[in-house]
Motif scaffolding. Structure first.
Motif, PDB file in Angstrom:
ATOM      1  N   LEU A 219       0.841  -1.201   0.000  1.00 44.18           N
ATOM      2  CA  LEU A 219       0.000   0.000   0.000  1.00 44.18           C
ATOM      3  C   LEU A 219       0.873   1.246   0.000  1.00 44.18           C
ATOM      4  O   LEU A 219       1.928   1.271   0.648  1.00 44.18           O
TER       5      LEU A 219
ATOM      6  N   THR B 230      -8.746   1.894   3.584  1.00 46.90           N
ATOM      7  CA  THR B 230      -8.057   2.472   2.427  1.00 46.90           C
ATOM      8  C   THR B 230      -8.380   3.947   2.235  1.00 46.90           C
ATOM      9  O   THR B 230      -8.100   4.510   1.179  1.00 46.90           O
TER      10      THR B 230
ATOM     11  N   GLY C  75      -8.256   1.862  -4.470  1.00 46.08           N
ATOM     12  CA  GLY C  75      -8.742   1.547  -3.129  1.00 46.08           C
ATOM     13  C   GLY C  75      -9.849   0.512  -3.156  1.00 46.08           C
ATOM     14  O   GLY C  75      -9.901  -0.400  -2.307  1.00 46.08           O
TER      15      GLY C  75
END
Length: 823
Positions: A98, A139, A127
């Protein structure tokens, strides 16, 4: 396992250490037909660090060679269970990264480009797509995700046993509860291993003892810098409906990772500052041991995890774990021959990457021990890069508290080491600081990177492009072009090779002719048997039997070992490491000659002192070896001066230089200028797998001289291709880029011709003298990378997912004929 009383009297190779690295090497030796190789383990296999590893298997690494080795590891784990019948627990769940910031998102886009070039499937995710894979993750502040589906996870204990089973099936032997006491030598070379069960005669030993390696090696005068640090993770209780195919997840900016583990989540992290363990040595009884869990220390990382996964805040924790892992001062493993002891090999300091390194490192070490060289280049991990001072236990204990954090977190050009600083200082250290030097650490050296007297503080803003110091670097580069700059390169290695056999020893490892007149400086490469480049040096003949080799500071030990390893025992010569005996001040720019001439009565004119010449001259009140060279591509001189005269010489040069516009410059300016000149950098643009002909350095090879290392390979290459080799290093320039907004070349960006992948960038950055984004690239064309082929249209570079048109050419973009530095 084999019982201790069957310890053989001799073995073709002995491995010390039964973690996954040692066992993998044994397995690969067995596959290469080395029957009877022996592995010694003080307790039980995998009982040090391997057993408690997370077992995450990634593939993308910093170089193509290392990525290929990691790909091999992943492939090996898929095949091992079939071969041996031993379960490994390997699952290709994938790995998901991420990005929480623009800079991390750009890094992931660049990784995506690199993965495609290396033929590794990867995807950039939104996301919403992340939540489809990982419904539990928040997210809301995530910029993007990066998924590598073919990455996986493995059970470390099971895979170690599978490797051991495969090795024994091919005639290799494993002795548990057998402690190696000492490596035996004769005339400095390995002849055996003394154990608590007897002596084994052997000429090849691999030290793969993990966190025990530093002290064991130091007892033998060998440097393996590493130290154990505490590493923490937790295991949750079972989570209902948790998919067994869940990808491993990494959030680098929050220093955490997690993976599915039998219906639970294993959650770990690498804190910015860790805890050293085993400062006084590792207990003799250590075996599958855990350390006390320090909740206060690890709580910040865990808090970030439960904020990132709010649905798990009330989840119970089944296990709190703390176990030791070894880390090195620069975050890279140490592998390869030990330069201090012929016959000893090192494979240690995996920096929490032992599982994913295991297959590739085992294969590499087996090749090294049987064929004398690795199958793929591993320059950044060479054991010979270690310097003797790094045996210091206190140094390693302090650095490891930061090294565990270096393993994780954002990497960018300004990220600075903070621990164990100020260890090695050039003679002018305090003067440079007073002049505004901003120092970085390199193998203990304090190295001036740029100068800013008005703001001598490292910036904290992370960037892959325009930096807070860019204006200062621009000023230094322009001064080199228009006036003059002084760079202190005293940290560079200086090796005095002397004796009747000195010229033979140097000629044997070098591509160029070294039997030259006294007072001549030669640019050359040290070569290996494949014609690959092991060193990039200048060598000056200072008397009939004395040569001064100047090399980069990381290569100070490596280059000595390379000369000795290839020398005929009959040659009479010695190598004196003169690094600390001499300062090295380099002065560059159109005013450099006038500045030095003011301080010297010697004739420094171009006629009396041409490019490539070396003279011992009077300079101020000192005697100095002056060499007409410039890594910036300007009129320039390298000044070798005894350390005790360095401060005096510096003061005088700065005093008279002020009238000529002389200013200080640092390594950032040197790096920018060398890119404009297309000067190759060892470790980025050239290495063990590249020949001089493939990298545009064929001018430094003299095939007509007496036999030298790699000559046969180079002769065949020259006869087959001439100057049109299928692989070639070229200069490149990105059309329409700007210093402020980029796009920025860094490393590994793919290069295309029309729609075909034809190569990749080896190094790049902004060139201030040509006012353009420039770099070097390694290109491939079966018909030859020729001038005509390069002048055809259609070349593009891919940077963070976008294609940009580029100009490519064989020569440099700044002063391609080299008239300036020869003037």
């Amino acid at each position: 396992m084999t019982t201790p009383n069957s310890l053989p009297q001799t073995a073709p190779a002995v491995i010390i250490g039964g973690g996954i690295i040692g066992v993998s090497t044994l397995y690969h030796l067995a596959k290469k037909g080395v029957e009877g190789a022996v592995l010694l383990e003080r307790k039980q296999l995998a009982s040090g660090t391997t057993w408690h590893a997370a077992g995450i298997v990634g593939q993308l690494r910093e170089s193509s060679a290392q990525t290929e080795l990691s790909k091999y590891t992943a492939r090996l784990f898929t095949e091992l269970e079939i071969e041996t019948g031993q379960a490994t627990g390997y699952k290709q769940n994938g790995t998901l990264h991420l990005a929480l910031s623009d800079i991390r998102a750009e890094q992931l886009r660049r990784n995506h480009d690199h993965a495609a070039r290396m033929k590794i499937d990867s995807r950039l995710l939104t996301g919403e797509e992340i939540n489809d894979l990982w419904p539990l993750v928040d997210t809301s502040d995530v910029h993007c995700g990066f998924l590598v589906p073919s990455n996986g996870q493995v059970n470390p204990l099971d895979v170690t046993q599978a490797l051991a089973k495969g090795a024994k099936a091919r005639g290799c032997k494993i002795f548990e509860n057998t402690k190696a006491i000492r490596i035996l030598t004769r005339d400095g070379k390995v002849v055996g291993v003394d154990t608590d069960q007897g002596v084994i005669a052997t000429e090849k030993v691999l030290l793969a003892a993990g966190m025990w390696s530093l002290r064991f090696a130091a007892e033998h005068g060998v440097t393996v810098p590493l130290h154990a640090a505490e590493h923490f993770y937790i295991l949750t209780e079972a989570i209902p409906d948790l998919p067994r195919t869940l990808p491993g997840l990494v959030v680098l900016e929050e220093r955490l990772y997690t993976k599915e583990d039998a219906g639970k989540l294993l959650i770990g992290g690498f804190e910015a500052r860790g805890k050293a363990w085993g400062r006084d040595g590792i207990p003799e009884s250590f075996e599958f041991d855990e350390l006390p869990f320090d909740m206060e220390h690890v709580e910040p990382v865990l808090e970030k995890f439960f904020t990132r996964f709010p649905a798990l805040e009330t989840m119970g924790i089944q296990t709190f774990f703390n176990g030791p892992e070894s880390f090195t001062p620069d975050g890279r493993p140490y592998i390869g021959p030990a330069p201090e002891m012929p016959g000893l090999f090192i494979a240690a300091g995996m920096n929490s990457n032992g599982i994913l390194n295991s297959g590739g490192v085992g294969l590499t070490m087996a090749n090294w021990m049987t064929e004398g060289q690795p199958a793929r280049g591993v320059a950044s991990m060479l054991a010979a890069r270690a310097h003797p001072f790094q045996k210091n236990k206190a140094y390693n204990a302090e650095r490891v508290t930061e090294a565990i954090g270096l393993h994780w977190g954002l990497h960018w050009p300004g990220r600075q080491i903070e621990t164990a600083r100020g260890v090695r200082r050039v003679p002018l250290h305090d003067r440079l600081l007073s002049a505004g030097a901003l120092m970085a650490e390199r193998i203990g050296w304090e190295v001036p990177m740029y100068f800013d007297a008005a703001n001598p503080v490292w910036p904290e803003r992370a960037s892959l492009g325009w930096q807070d110091w860019s204006v200062r670097v621009k000023e230094e580069c322009i001064a080199a072009r228009d006036q003059a700059v002084l760079i202190d390169q005293s940290m560079y290695g200086k090796l005095l090779v002397q004796g009747p056999g000195a010229v033979a020893a140097l000629n044997h490892v070098s591509g160029a002719e070294l039997d030259v007149a006294v007072g001549t400086s030669v640019y050359t490469q040290f070569l290996n048997e494949k014609g690959g480049i092991e060193a990039d040096v200048t060598i000056t003949r200072i008397s009939s039997e004395q040569f001064m080799v100047v090399t980069g500071h990381p290569s100070q030990i490596r280059d000595q070992a390379h000369i000795r390893a290839h020398a005929d025992p009959a040659w009479r010569f010695e190598i004196f490491d003169a690094t600390s005996a001499y300062g090295l001040l380099t002065i560059h720019g159109p005013q450099s000659r006038a500045i030095l001439q003011t301080l010297s009565e010697d004739n420094l004119s171009n006629e009396a002192f041409p490019f490539g010449a070396a003279r011992e001259i009077d300079l101020a009140f000192a005697r100095v070896w002056a060499i007409r060279r410039s890594f910036l591509g300007e009129l320039g001189y390298e000044l070798l001066v005894s350390s005790e005269f360095t401060a005096h010489l510096y003061d005088e040069i700065m005093r008279v230089g002020s009238a000529h516009g002389l200013r200080h410059a640092g390594m950032f300016a040197l790096g920018a200028c060398r890119l404009e000149k297309a000067f190759r950098h060892l470790g980025h643009d050239i290495g063990e797998e590249d020949t001089p002909y493939e990298t545009g350095l064929g001018f430094a090879v003299k095939l007509s001289k007496a036999n030298f290392v790699g000559r046969e390979t180079l002769a065949r290459q020259k006869a087959t291709y001439g100057t049109a080799t299928p692989h070639r290093t070229v200069s490149m320039m990105v059309e329409g880029a700007s210093a402020e907004t980029g796009p920025y070349l860094i490393h590994n960006e793919p290069v295309f011709k029309n729609d075909a992948l034809v190569g990749h960038v080896t190094s790049g950055g902004w060139g201030w003298r040509v006012n353009a984004m420039v770099g070097l690239a390694s290109l491939h064309n079966e018909g030859g990378v020729t001038k005509d082929w390069l002048e055809e249209a259609g070349f593009h570079v891919q940077i963070a997912g976008r294609l940009y048109p580029i100009r490519v050419q064989l020569g440099a973009f700044y002063d391609p004929a080299g008239a300036i530095m020869r003037g």
